[in-house]
Design a protein around this motif. Structure first.
Motif, PDB file in Angstrom:
ATOM      1  N   ARG A   1     -14.100 -52.398 -33.946  1.00  0.00           N
ATOM      2  CA  ARG A   1     -13.419 -53.435 -33.159  1.00  0.00           C
ATOM      3  C   ARG A   1     -13.641 -54.833 -33.733  1.00  0.00           C
TER       4      ARG A   1
ATOM      5  N   ALA B   1      -9.204 -53.565 -34.856  1.00  0.00           N
ATOM      6  CA  ALA B   1      -9.482 -54.011 -33.489  1.00  0.00           C
ATOM      7  C   ALA B   1      -8.329 -53.687 -32.535  1.00  0.00           C
ATOM      8  N   GLU B   2      -7.113 -54.026 -32.931  1.00  0.00           N
ATOM      9  CA  GLU B   2      -5.958 -53.779 -32.066  1.00  0.00           C
ATOM     10  C   GLU B   2      -5.747 -52.291 -31.826  1.00  0.00           C
TER      11      GLU B   2
ATOM     12  N   ASN C   1      -8.408 -50.930 -29.448  1.00  0.00           N
ATOM     13  CA  ASN C   1      -8.673 -51.766 -28.275  1.00  0.00           C
ATOM     14  C   ASN C   1      -8.757 -50.961 -26.984  1.00  0.00           C
ATOM     15  N   THR C   2      -7.918 -49.909 -26.888  1.00  0.00           N
ATOM     16  CA  THR C   2      -7.884 -49.117 -25.649  1.00  0.00           C
ATOM     17  C   THR C   2      -8.693 -47.820 -25.760  1.00  0.00           C
TER      18      THR C   2
END
Length: 332
Positions: free
Chosen positions: A43, A48-49, A52-53
């Motif tokens: 992350r 990271a994107e 993210n979830t």
């Protein structure tokens, strides 16, 4: 002739290559105490994107898929010719078709997730399996027809196939289609890339079946067409298999390093990837064309394969040394 349409696109991907994971980042991931810590490290990178979830390290495949989807979507917008990027998606269509057909003929669900990276919507493939062919691309219709014909011969007692052969039938059609499309485009870089992949698979198959003392007819059935090394070459060497180490000039070091000394199939896969990595360097010399875009995606794909190795190792409590042994050349 110089294709200046690619000037901006090539400049963008060359800049993005600087954000591929470096050796230090990979070492931090390898040294992570567990999968949760590896997630935390990712992350703080370009992933990271995509992650993210992702809350649970067991769901790492979703994060890797998110990253590749983002990359392909970006390249499709960036490329003056989407056709080349679509070729990178098409193997995922064949993969999804394989899962659907294996589920149909085995009568049991296949324990593999569908890919979200293909061109054909999954619902169209499901309809095709049910006999509604209208919205499926022709290359998948052909693969489906071949599998259905073989499975019908088995049911009638005139064929010798099994459900596991569905994968082989589909892969053969996939490589034939990809090499055919590359030849239509007259893109030498892509043609050679596909030929090398087929060669590497065929060499692996040859070594594996030699080791298993299989019959020549089975080898002929398992080899793929359209590589730079003919099927006849492998068949002639099958009775004197050790000659392969001196006869395959372009791949001699690869075979010797990856198999001859230690008889480790995973090591052959590592040196095969290193061979492809070395070939992809040729795209560094091209400034106006699709080759740098193709190279960037393939590097990204190899990077996600590395992350998969790390997560699987962490989830199975494997040692750091075992992970490092499987690192490709660009991280050693």
């Amino acid at each position: 002739m110089t294709d200046t349409r690619y000037a901006y696109a090539v400049a963008r991907v060359r800049a993005l290559e600087n954000y591929l994971l470096d050796r230090a980042a990979v070492e931090r991931l390898i040294s992570a105490e567990d999968g949760t810590r590896a997630l935390s490290i990712l992350r703080n990178t370009e992933y990271a994107e995509a992650f993210n979830t992702i809350e649970n390290s067991f769901d790492f495949e979703d994060g890797l898929s998110n990253e590749l989807h983002k990359t392909l979507s970006f390249l499709e917008v960036l490329s003056p010719e989407r056709h080349y990027i679509h070729l990178l998606r098409i193997p995922h269509d064949f993969y999804n078709l394989k899962i659907l057909l294996e589920t149909k003929y085995s009568g049991e669900p296949v324990d593999e997730p569908f890919s979200k990276l293909g061109l054909a919507p999954l619902e169209n493939l499901q309809l095709m399996i049910e006999g509604k062919w209208m919205n499926a691309p022709e290359y998948l219709k052909e693969a489906s027809r071949q599998v259905i014909m073989e499975m019908e011969r088995v049911e009638e007692g005139s064929g010798n196939g099994e459900v596991f052969q569905i994968s082989q039938i589909i892969d053969k059609i996939m490589w034939k289609y990809l090499t055919s499309e590359a030849k239509k485009s007259k893109n030498t870089f892509l043609i050679t890339y596909y030929q090398k992949q087929i060669d590497l698979i065929n060499i692996h198959t040859f070594i594996r079946l030699t080791h298993a003392q299989s019959e020549t007819d089975y080898l002929q059935q398992m080899l793929f067409d359209d590589g730079s090394i003919s099927k006849d070459f492998f068949l002639k060497l099958f009775s004197k298999s050790w000659d392969i180490f001196s006869e395959i000039k372009d791949y001699q070091d690869l075979v010797m390093d990856g198999w001859a000394e230690e008889r480790l199939f995973w090591k052959y896969e590592v040196v095969s990837d290193n061979h492809i990595l070395n070939y992809l360097k040729q795209a560094n010399l091209i400034f106006f064309g699709p080759e740098p875009l193709i190279r960037y995606y393939l590097l990204k794909e190899m990077e996600t394969n590395l992350l998969r190795i790390v997560f699987v190792a962490k989830l199975n409590h494997l040692s750091e040394d075992k992970i490092r042994m499987r690192l490709r050349a660009n991280y050693v």
